[in-house]
Design a protein around this motif. Structure first.
Motif, mmCIF file in Angstrom:
data_model
loop_
_atom_site.group_PDB
_atom_site.id
_atom_site.type_symbol
_atom_site.label_atom_id
_atom_site.label_comp_id
_atom_site.label_asym_id
_atom_site.label_seq_id
_atom_site.Cartn_x
_atom_site.Cartn_y
_atom_site.Cartn_z
ATOM 1 N N GLU A 167 0.831 -1.208 0.000
ATOM 2 C CA GLU A 167 0.000 0.000 0.000
ATOM 3 C C GLU A 167 0.865 1.258 0.000
ATOM 4 O O GLU A 167 0.575 2.229 -0.707
ATOM 5 C CB GLU A 167 -0.914 -0.009 1.232
ATOM 6 C CG GLU A 167 -1.869 1.169 1.309
ATOM 7 C CD GLU A 167 -2.886 1.173 0.184
ATOM 8 O OE1 GLU A 167 -3.422 2.254 -0.111
ATOM 9 O OE2 GLU A 167 -3.161 0.093 -0.404
ATOM 10 N N GLN A 227 0.853 4.029 -2.901
ATOM 11 C CA GLN A 227 0.591 5.439 -2.607
ATOM 12 C C GLN A 227 1.715 6.319 -3.139
ATOM 13 O O GLN A 227 1.469 7.412 -3.657
ATOM 14 C CB GLN A 227 0.435 5.627 -1.097
ATOM 15 C CG GLN A 227 -0.846 5.028 -0.530
ATOM 16 C CD GLN A 227 -0.926 5.176 0.979
ATOM 17 O OE1 GLN A 227 -0.013 5.706 1.618
ATOM 18 N NE2 GLN A 227 -2.015 4.708 1.564
ATOM 19 N N GLU A 228 2.958 5.837 -3.019
ATOM 20 C CA GLU A 228 4.080 6.634 -3.509
ATOM 21 C C GLU A 228 4.043 6.719 -5.037
ATOM 22 O O GLU A 228 4.347 7.765 -5.616
ATOM 23 C CB GLU A 228 5.389 6.004 -3.044
ATOM 24 C CG GLU A 228 6.563 6.958 -3.058
ATOM 25 C CD GLU A 228 6.353 8.155 -2.147
ATOM 26 O OE1 GLU A 228 6.755 9.259 -2.554
ATOM 27 O OE2 GLU A 228 5.782 8.009 -1.052
#
Length: 383
Positions: A174, A178-179
């Motif tokens: 996750e 997200q990055e």
């Protein structure tokens, strides 16, 4: 119910199974030693030579329990089942040495590292062997209850550790996603800025071409340069993921904005050094790398201010080295002796951002104390 059963059976093996190491060899050695001592110290053990030789089959099972958990269970618990059959056939006393309790380790390994199908077959086999053993030993209800509770506790413990490891890996994925999303959004904004500039220059070129044809060539050259940069950054953008959401177009901060992070009026003080800005080298960084350097420096500074113990100074140093740019963020805080702590999700995200751009990031205690975060990124984004 059928769907849930199928999903459990189709579950793959966990990806965090470690290879055979020193602890595994020590465990196998301890089992062999315990079995040898028991064979010598228990004269009441029926058929001691045969039982000892059969029990030694657990040695390879203990070593390879993570790589082949089902085979290890079939081997280890198969020996226990064979001893129970011999006990029934001959009417002998207890044939199982106490060291055969190592079979519980194999059951733990099956639940912790086995696939869904291996888990189904293995636990069914173990249940059959346990039932056979209790029947051969004429176990009472108290023994049946105690043995069942012990097996269930072993299974539950393995399931808990398997769930925790799976949750950790999901959190890591996750963070990486997200990055990727954040980086893709930044790249989207950068490309949108370039395209807007191209559109404005093209409109101006149409007007200039009517009155000053010689100026039109300069406008076309500018459009060509801007389009080439846009194409290079677009190739980078398609390598990462992006949510299908509307993005707010805004200029991204870069290396030129790092001096704004400096401060001398609070503790810790923040000093910023840009080596290469005098000849304009740092200002020619590709936009994604330019934005990434700023983000990594900002995140490292935030971590230092929040977590560095008794830090009085944080240094941010950016240098141009050949075809790469190096960022170093260090503080003079205290670091507890011992091994470096495991990286948190913030550091994992920073490392993922650096890797997406073809670079690397490291973090750990500095040689002179404090904490050091160092990132190396290519000056041009890898296409």
């Amino acid at each position: 119910m059928v769907t849930v059963r199928r999903s459990i059976v189709d579950e793959p093996r966990p990806a965090d199974a470690a290879p055979v190491g020193r602890l595994d060899c020590a465990l196998a050695g301890a089992f062999a030693l315990a079995l040898t001592i028991e064979a010598v110290a228990r004269p009441d053990l029926t058929w001691r030579p045969l039982v000892t030789v059969l029990a030694l089959a657990l040695l390879p099972a203990l070593l390879w329990r993570r790589r082949w958990p089902l085979a290890a269970v079939l081997l280890g618990w198969g020996v226990a089942g064979l001893l129970s059959l011999l006990q029934l056939a001959t009417g002998s006393g207890d044939l199982g040495p106490y060291s055969m309790m190592a079979d519980l380790i194999l059951l733990y390994a099956l639940v912790r590292w086995g696939s869904g199908r291996e888990l189904a077959w293995g636990t069914t086999f173990v249940a059959a062997v346990v039932a056979l053993g209790m029947y051969a030993a004429s176990a009472g209800w108290a023994d049946i209850f105690g043995g069942s509770v012990l097996l269930l506790l072993c299974v539950a413990l393995a399931a808990v550790f398997r769930y925790r490891a799976d949750l950790w890996h999901r959190q890591q994925r996750e963070i990486r996603n997200q990055e990727r999303v954040a980086l893709a959004r930044e790249l989207h904004d950068i490309v949108a800025h370039h395209v807007s500039a191209i559109a404005v220059q093209a409109q101006a070129g149409r007007v200039v071409a009517a009155f000053q044809p010689d100026k039109a060539a300069e406008v076309l050259a500018s459009i060509e340069s801007e389009a080439s940069r846009t194409l290079a950054e677009m190739r980078t953008m398609v390598r990462v993921l992006r949510e299908p959401e509307a993005a707010t177009y805004q200029p991204q901060r870069g290396v030129a904005d790092l001096p704004a992070l400096a401060r001398a009026d609070r503790t810790p003080t923040v000093e910023v050094s840009l080596d290469g800005s005098s000849d304009g080298a740092l200002t020619r960084l590709a936009r994604p790398v330019d934005a990434a350097v700023y983000r990594l420096a900002q995140e490292s500074l935030t971590n230092a201010v929040r977590h560095a113990r008794h830090a009085t100074r944080v240094g941010i140093d950016v240098r141009w080295e050949g075809d790469a740019v190096r960022l170093r963020v260090s503080d003079d805080g205290r670091h507890e002796p011992g091994p470096a702590p495991a990286p948190g999700f913030g550091l994992l995200g920073m490392a993922e951002r650096a890797q997406l751009l073809g670079g690397s990031l490291s973090a750990g205690p500095g040689p002179e104390g404090g904490w050091v975060v160092e990132a190396v990124l290519p000056a041009e984004v890898l296409a």
